[in-house]
Design a protein around this motif. Structure first.
Motif, PDB file in Angstrom:
ATOM      1  N   ILE A 319       0.835  -1.209   0.000  1.00 19.90           N
ATOM      2  CA  ILE A 319       0.000   0.000   0.000  1.00 19.90           C
ATOM      3  C   ILE A 319       0.865   1.251   0.000  1.00 19.90           C
ATOM      4  O   ILE A 319       0.601   2.208  -0.721  1.00 19.90           O
ATOM      5  CB  ILE A 319      -0.935   0.014   1.224  1.00 19.90           C
ATOM      6  CG1 ILE A 319      -1.886  -1.188   1.176  1.00 19.90           C
ATOM      7  CG2 ILE A 319      -1.742   1.316   1.269  1.00 19.90           C
ATOM      8  CD1 ILE A 319      -2.776  -1.291   2.390  1.00 19.90           C
ATOM      9  N   LYS A 400       4.073   7.626  -0.581  1.00 26.68           N
ATOM     10  CA  LYS A 400       2.961   7.440  -1.512  1.00 26.68           C
ATOM     11  C   LYS A 400       2.017   6.387  -0.936  1.00 26.68           C
ATOM     12  O   LYS A 400       2.455   5.304  -0.545  1.00 26.68           O
ATOM     13  CB  LYS A 400       3.457   6.999  -2.880  1.00 26.68           C
ATOM     14  CG  LYS A 400       2.332   6.644  -3.858  1.00 26.68           C
ATOM     15  CD  LYS A 400       2.903   6.143  -5.169  1.00 26.68           C
ATOM     16  CE  LYS A 400       1.784   5.701  -6.109  1.00 26.68           C
ATOM     17  NZ  LYS A 400       2.322   5.183  -7.391  1.00 26.68           N
ATOM     18  N   GLU A 401       0.719   6.722  -0.897  1.00 19.76           N
ATOM     19  CA  GLU A 401      -0.287   5.771  -0.449  1.00 19.76           C
ATOM     20  C   GLU A 401      -1.188   5.417  -1.627  1.00 19.76           C
ATOM     21  O   GLU A 401      -1.760   6.307  -2.270  1.00 19.76           O
ATOM     22  CB  GLU A 401      -1.153   6.360   0.670  1.00 19.76           C
ATOM     23  CG  GLU A 401      -0.381   6.766   1.905  1.00 19.76           C
ATOM     24  CD  GLU A 401      -0.055   8.245   1.903  1.00 19.76           C
ATOM     25  OE1 GLU A 401      -0.588   8.970   1.048  1.00 19.76           O
ATOM     26  OE2 GLU A 401       0.770   8.671   2.729  1.00 19.76           O
ATOM     27  N   LYS A 402      -1.302   4.135  -1.904  1.00 17.67           N
ATOM     28  CA  LYS A 402      -2.211   3.684  -2.943  1.00 17.67           C
ATOM     29  C   LYS A 402      -3.625   3.657  -2.375  1.00 17.67           C
ATOM     30  O   LYS A 402      -3.875   3.059  -1.324  1.00 17.67           O
ATOM     31  CB  LYS A 402      -1.807   2.297  -3.431  1.00 17.67           C
ATOM     32  CG  LYS A 402      -0.428   2.248  -4.070  1.00 17.67           C
ATOM     33  CD  LYS A 402      -0.072   0.835  -4.521  1.00 17.67           C
ATOM     34  CE  LYS A 402       1.312   0.797  -5.139  1.00 17.67           C
ATOM     35  NZ  LYS A 402       1.698  -0.589  -5.549  1.00 17.67           N
ATOM     36  N   ASP A 404      -6.399   2.438  -3.970  1.00 16.85           N
ATOM     37  CA  ASP A 404      -7.226   1.616  -4.854  1.00 16.85           C
ATOM     38  C   ASP A 404      -8.511   1.173  -4.181  1.00 16.85           C
ATOM     39  O   ASP A 404      -9.479   0.805  -4.856  1.00 16.85           O
ATOM     40  CB  ASP A 404      -6.435   0.384  -5.308  1.00 16.85           C
ATOM     41  CG  ASP A 404      -5.264   0.760  -6.196  1.00 16.85           C
ATOM     42  OD1 ASP A 404      -5.389   1.755  -6.928  1.00 16.85           O
ATOM     43  OD2 ASP A 404      -4.229   0.070  -6.158  1.00 16.85           O
ATOM     44  N   SER A 411      -4.047   7.584  -6.008  1.00 17.02           N
ATOM     45  CA  SER A 411      -2.956   7.565  -5.034  1.00 17.02           C
ATOM     46  C   SER A 411      -2.728   8.970  -4.495  1.00 17.02           C
ATOM     47  O   SER A 411      -3.086   9.963  -5.132  1.00 17.02           O
ATOM     48  CB  SER A 411      -1.664   7.020  -5.652  1.00 17.02           C
ATOM     49  OG  SER A 411      -1.204   7.871  -6.684  1.00 17.02           O
ATOM     50  N   GLN A 413       0.339  11.435  -2.758  1.00 21.34           N
ATOM     51  CA  GLN A 413       1.779  11.583  -2.561  1.00 21.34           C
ATOM     52  C   GLN A 413       2.062  12.816  -1.714  1.00 21.34           C
ATOM     53  O   GLN A 413       1.471  13.869  -1.933  1.00 21.34           O
ATOM     54  CB  GLN A 413       2.496  11.730  -3.914  1.00 21.34           C
ATOM     55  CG  GLN A 413       2.355  10.512  -4.813  1.00 21.34           C
ATOM     56  CD  GLN A 413       2.988  10.749  -6.168  1.00 21.34           C
ATOM     57  OE1 GLN A 413       2.646  11.705  -6.848  1.00 21.34           O
ATOM     58  NE2 GLN A 413       3.895   9.883  -6.550  1.00 21.34           N
TER      59      GLN A 413
END
Length: 746
Positions: A319, A400-402, A404, A411, A413
């Motif tokens: 993630i 960075k966090e995804k 989804d 995402s 950042q």
């Protein structure tokens, strides 16, 4: 929006950033890669749609190609590598930074060279930081040239951007690479000095021409004869002061490796270079003479430096992606205690017949006169030396966090950068008496070498913060790459007007592609700078671009010769708020804070109507305040063509037009004999246009891979309006001519 609001927003983003760091660790910052099949987004900006869907004019070169050029200064490796980027080196000093221009000179108002903005791993840096990178650290260097690439930079984009990505760790077995190289630097274009006889002969002609072409020689026939047979001084100052070559060496050790969860790339570099001054005591005929400098007083121009860069990448729980980049440099420089540029001017301007290096046969006294007091050998070897130690530390922390889980392709950042530089100085100085015909000619006296105190050569502190929300997805024949970002910059340095630079940049971009054939992109920036009055600080900078991939149309899709044929077009607005180069040699604020009134001490003015006049001192305006001052505007237009033939020949062709307006210009509507009027207004206009062509042939003969690269660039500008006082003749005017044109009779 006022700068108080800038501060409030900055504080809110800081809280948000540190909250994310607490809960999520440190994030990864993805690099720009225009040659990949998928898009990669730069945090705080939105670039890098897949190459097929890219609509901007961008040139890129790999770090491997830059490594092939031997130079202590990284900027000198750019020459001939990037279409649209012109590079010039003027004097060959060790670690001398090259001067660069992107697409020629776009404005007469904010300096000419080195006005393109520089970014390393997504953060803005200054020219000094860029100069001392090692090519082994570099993954790629890109030049952003048109509105499609530059609109997101707002007031930082009008003169182009040089974008650099450093190397990252790769998944695989750990590797250690060692590289060492050296070279000899020699002057390529060195002026040839006239000997005494030729100089005196031509001087006689010049004097006679000035006297109505009546022969009236300054030098007699007897003096000419002595110059010719060597009985009178005949000194080639280039040969006396300069050595035949300078030495260069550097070495690097690179550690690279890692796995899916953690990767690293560490580079340790050392470099050393000496200049072209002859500082050896061996060429002094009488090193024990009183006027001869001690060995410790001699100083060639020299520099050595140690660089350390460590880039770490982490993947957490599929993630989070984190990045920690740390870089540092220690640099030592040493020069004679005399300005080297002035020394080179003296070498060029001092005639060969003025005097010998020494005034006596024992070589104890340096020659010198009141007209030519700075004996070039004395300047290089008789005044001592000065040294500078520079320490630089930079840290970039990113996350960075995804997202989804919310929607695929989304995402977030965040990133923060710290940069600090300090310069300390030290010197040892002496002086020497100037002699002619065994008599002193100036008040200078020969002194012993004296150590000076340690001092400060300047300090810098630069913090930057970014947040970007990115979305990238494709469905059916549709593909979308987009981002919304915020970039805050807070710089503190030395000087009155350069002490603080702060700006806030909201930016975004949406790239839409249909069926890999038709591409449209919208970019924008809402940019605010502290240089201007509150109601003039923010400006909107939009861009619109489009692309058509003809090679994916049915009439070319099966063509075996044409593998790629893409047409690009872009138009948009960018700006420039301030410059590292002074707008004018006599104007110190670089166009900043013009809305406020500043005063300086006049140094004295005369009053009264009798002789002697009464002298007075007082304050005068530094310039006349202008509350309407704002950033310079650039409207950019570009049409480009990308072609690949036979899967071997790549061709890129661009035609561009840059229309500048609102150029800050000294108001010359009131002529100077009415009084000095330092008033700057946004009245200037200028046009710059040209083209770029590059071609690369890549092929293979047996097991030998090779490529041939060539490029051509052309840019021509014209000043459309600069508020010029009407001139008596059209050939006296700068308006209508190229910036920097020399005006005079031929």
């Amino acid at each position: 929006m006022t700068m108080n609001k800038l501060d409030n927003i900055r504080g809110f983003l800081l809280v948000s950033l540190f909250s994310l760091f607490i809960f999520s660790g440190v994030r990864a910052q993805e690099s720009l890669a225009t040659d990949t099949a998928t898009a990669k987004l730069v945090p705080g900006f939105s670039f890098g749609a897949a190459k097929l869907n890219n609509t901007s004019a961008t040139s890129t070169v790999s770090g491997e190609n830059l490594e092939k050029t031997v130079s202590l200064n990284f900027t000198n490796t750019f020459a001939g590598q990037l279409p649209g980027l012109s590079v010039r080196q003027s004097n060959g000093l060790p670690n001398e930074a090259a001067k660069w221009l992107i697409r020629g000179i776009g404005s007469y108002g904010m300096g000419r060279e080195n006005t393109a903005k520089l970014y390393v791993d997504g953060f803005e840096v200054n020219a000094d930081y860029l100069s001392n990178l090692s090519p082994l650290e570099i993954e790629s260097v890109s030049v952003f040239k048109d509105a499609a690439a530059l609109s997101a930079f707002g007031m930082r984009g009008a003169n182009g951007v040089i974008w650099i990505e450093t190397k990252r760790g790769k998944i695989g077995k750990s590797t250690i690479s060692v590289r060492a190289k050296g070279g000899i630097q020699q002057p390529v274009n060195l002026n040839s000095a006239l000997n005494s006889y030729d100089f005196a002969s031509l001087y006689n002609q010049a004097v006679s021409n000035d006297n109505g072409r009546v022969w009236s020689p300054y030098y007699s026939a007897d003096e000419l004869a002595k110059y010719k047979n060597g009985a009178a001084p005949n000194v080639n100052w280039y040969d006396e002061v300069l050595s035949k070559n300078g030495n260069y060496m550097d070495g690097d050790v690179l550690f690279n490796g890692g796995n899916r969860n953690a990767r690293y790339n560490i580079v340790l570099s050392y470099a050393n270079q000496t200049g072209l001054l002859d500082a050896s005591p061996d060429n002094l005929p009488n090193p024990d003479a009183a006027a001869a400098p001690a060995k410790d007083a001699l100083a060639n121009i020299q520099m050595n430096k140690i660089n350390l860069r460590s880039n770490f990448d982490f993947s957490l729980l599929d993630i989070f992606e984190a990045r920690i980049d740390l870089g540092g440099r220690i640099e030592n420089r040493k020069t004679p205690n005399y300005d080297v540029s002035s020394l080179m001017n003296d070498i060029a301007n001092y005639p060969s017949n003025i005097y010998n290096v020494y005034d006596d046969k024992y070589n104890e006294h340096f020659s010198g006169t009141t007209l030519y007091p700075n004996n070039p050998i004395g300047s290089a070897k008789g005044l001592g030396w000065r040294s500078y130690k520079t320490r630089i530390l930079q840290g970039n922390f990113s996350l960075k966090e995804k997202l989804d889980a919310i929607t695929p392709g989304l995402s977030l950042q965040e990133s923060i950068s710290f940069y600090a530089r300090t310069i300390s100085t030290y010197n040892k100085t002496r002086n020497y008496a100037r002699y002619q015909n065994s008599q002193t000619t100036t008040t200078d006296q020969t002194t012993s070498l004296v150590a000076g105190g340690y001092g400060s050569g300047g300090m810098e502190d630069w913090k930057q913060y970014k947040i970007a929300l990115n979305y990238e997805n494709s469905f059916d024949k549709h593909a979308i790459t987009s981002a919304l970002g915020v970039h805050i910059s807070d710089y503190k340095g030395d000087g009155l007007f350069s002490y603080k630079y702060r700006y806030l940049n909201y930016n975004g971009r949406v790239n839409y592609a249909y069926a890999n054939k038709y591409v449209a992109e919208l970019g924008l920036s809402y940019f605010g700078s502290d240089s201007y009055a509150p109601d003039k600080r923010f400006e909107l900078y939009p861009s619109l671009s489009a692309g058509w991939v003809l090679s994916n149309e049915s009439f070319l899709q099966s063509n075996e010769t044409v593998n790629l044929l893409k047409l690009r077009a872009s138009a948009g607005k960018t700006g420039i708020a301030d410059s590292d180069e002074s707008m004018d040699n006599n104007f110190s604020s670089n166009g900043r804070f013009l809305y406020q009134q500043y005063y300086i001490n006049s140094g004295g003015f005369n009053s009264g109507n009798t002789t002697p006049y009464q002298g007075n001192s007082g304050l005068i305006p530094l310039f006349v305040a202008n509350k309407d001052a704002k950033a310079e505007t650039s409207l950019k237009y570009n049409i480009g063509l990308d072609i690949n033939l036979l899967k071997k020949l790549d061709i890129t062709f661009d035609v561009f037009l840059d229309k500048r307006s609102d150029i800050l210009t000294f108001d010359q509507s009131v002529m100077e004999y009415y009084g000095r009027n330092w008033s700057l207004r946004n009245i200037g206009e200028m046009t710059n246009k040209g083209f770029e062509l590059s071609a690369t042939w890549t092929d293979k003969i047996g097991s030998l891979d090779y490529s041939i690269f060539g490029m051509a660039s052309y840019a021509k500008n014209k000043i459309d309006y600069m508020g010029e006082v009407p001139t008596p003749y059209t050939y006296n005017a700068y308006t209508g001519r190229a910036s920097g044109t020399l005006i005079g009779l031929e």
